[in-house]
Design an enzyme around this catalytic site. Structure first.
Site, short mmCIF file in Angstrom:
data_model
loop_
_atom_site.label_atom_id
_atom_site.label_comp_id
_atom_site.label_asym_id
_atom_site.label_seq_id
_atom_site.Cartn_x
_atom_site.Cartn_y
_atom_site.Cartn_z
N LYS A 198 0.49 -1.64 0.43
CA LYS A 198 0.03 -0.18 -0.50
C LYS A 198 1.05 1.06 -0.04
O LYS A 198 2.16 0.94 0.61
CB LYS A 198 -1.01 -0.44 1.27
CG LYS A 198 -2.16 -1.11 0.96
CD LYS A 198 -2.83 -0.56 1.50
CE LYS A 198 -4.79 -2.17 1.10
NZ LYS A 198 -5.55 -2.16 1.60
N ARG B 33 -4.07 -9.95 4.52
CA ARG B 33 -3.51 -10.18 3.38
C ARG B 33 -2.65 -10.34 2.74
O ARG B 33 -2.57 -8.87 2.66
CB ARG B 33 -5.31 -9.49 3.07
CG ARG B 33 -5.86 -9.15 1.46
CD ARG B 33 -6.83 -8.26 1.36
NE ARG B 33 -7.60 -8.08 0.01
CZ ARG B 33 -6.96 -7.47 -0.79
NH1 ARG B 33 -5.76 -6.40 -0.91
NH2 ARG B 33 -7.34 -7.16 -2.21
C1 7PM Z 1 -6.38 -0.31 -5.79
C2 7PM Z 1 -6.63 0.82 -4.54
C3 7PM Z 1 -6.03 -1.93 -5.61
C4 7PM Z 1 -6.44 -0.34 -3.23
C5 7PM Z 1 -6.11 -2.50 -4.78
C6 7PM Z 1 -6.36 -1.76 -3.78
C7 7PM Z 1 -8.08 -4.65 1.10
C8 7PM Z 1 -9.61 -5.36 0.80
C9 7PM Z 1 -8.49 -4.34 -0.55
C10 7PM Z 1 -7.57 -4.83 2.56
C11 7PM Z 1 -10.12 -5.89 2.94
C12 7PM Z 1 -4.83 -3.34 -1.79
C13 7PM Z 1 -6.35 -2.87 -2.29
N1 7PM Z 1 -7.28 -4.17 -0.26
N2 7PM Z 1 -9.78 -6.07 1.53
N3 7PM Z 1 -9.05 -5.17 -0.49
N4 7PM Z 1 -8.88 -5.47 3.18
N5 7PM Z 1 -10.56 -7.13 3.44
O1 7PM Z 1 -4.28 -3.00 -2.18
O2 7PM Z 1 -7.11 -4.21 2.98
O3 7PM Z 1 -5.30 -4.56 -2.34
S1 7PM Z 1 -7.93 -3.99 -2.09
#
Ligand code: 7PM
Length: 261
Positions: A204, A239
């Site tokens: 992130k 995750r």
């Molecule tokens: C763009 C922005 C692409 C954010 C991907 C993301 C989480 C999730 C995501 C989390 C849970 C990423 C995120 N993040 N589900 N889905 N917790 N429970 O960085 O932090 O993967 S998508």
């Protein structure tokens, strides 16, 4: 929990060809590397991402869930839409991972209650497109904790017992660097809700902000640091994009702290 995105094939020229076979391979590799859960997602929640029609999201994820579930793996589906939840449950998914904590679609709660599936309730302030435009809180830890407590109560009222619920403060979802750090520093507050605690910090942007603005693929070191810090503070589920590296880090950390590798 290993992350498998089923998004359009980068080799196709901007069309909607999705490489399901590659996604299944990735899931199987994660399982061999020690992932307990494979998180399948067919919609990007990236700020500014083009919305994916629900039928297309279903078309992307169902074959991948079917293939992984048929191999006996525990599959979670990362979605905000009840239609996708229904299709994923049918395809063998055992966990619903919803970044809206089941507020995105009024039908989601009863669908899950009527199944035996578990759910991940995540906190987000605002919506993906605009959530990073000046997020504000009085007390981020208290507000995220109160929100999650309310969503757990809503699930229990609908018949989803606490042992089927994981909570997630939602790193990067409507949160500044300071907010993310406050959340990670106070995970003990969320543990008081008596549910499994999931943390998604992998790759992130807060990592880049702390470090040297590295692009996502160069954030492994920070991702591992955040993962270990989260486990040390009581997280139960991580995750992650990099299952093998995270497992190696966890094994070393546990050997040192618990003397039972
Ligand atoms: C763009 C922005 C692409 C954010 C991907 C993301 C989480 C999730 C995501 C989390 C849970 C990423 C995120 N993040 N589900 N889905 N917790 N429970 O960085 O932090 O993967 S998508």
């Amino acid at each position: 929990m290993g992350i498998v995105n089923v998004t359009p094939d980068s080799f196709s020229d901007g069309g909607e060809t999705v490489d399901a076979a590659a996604a299944v391979e990735r899931g199987l590799t994660f399982a061999r590397e020690g992932a307990d859960i494979i998180d399948v997602g067919g919609e990007s929640t990236r700020p500014g991402a083009k919305p994916v029609p629900v039928a297309e999201e279903v078309r992307r994820v169902v074959p991948v869930i079917e293939a992984l579930a048929a191999r006996g793996l525990v599959v979670s589906i990362d979605t905000r839409h009840a239609e996708v939840i229904a299709a994923a449950l049918n395809a063998g998914a055992r966990i619903i991972n919803d970044v809206t904590a089941l507020q995105g679609d009024p039908r989601s709660l009863s669908l899950i209650a009527a199944s035996e599936a578990s759910v991940v309730l995540m906190h987000m302030q605002g919506e993906p497109r605009t959530m990073q435009d000046d997020p504000r809180y009085g007390d981020v830890v208290a507000e995220v904790g109160d929100f999650l407590a309310q969503r757990v109560a809503a699930c229990e009222a609908a018949g989803i017992q606490r042992h089927r619920i994981a909570i997630d403060p939602g790193i990067g979802f409507g949160k500044t660097l300071a907010h993310n750090l406050a959340v990670l520093r106070h995970l003990a507050v969320f543990r008081r809700l008596g549910c499994a605690l999931l943390i998604g910090a992998s790759r992130k942007s807060f990592i880049a902000r702390i470090s040297r603005n590295e692009p996502p693929l160069q954030r492994l070191g920070g991702s591992i640091a955040a993962a270990l810090a989260a486990v040390a503070a009581g997280a139960h589920i991580l995750r992650v994009h990099d299952v093998a590296a995270t497992q190696q880090a966890l094994k070393v950390w546990r050997a040192i702290h618990l003397a039972t590798p």
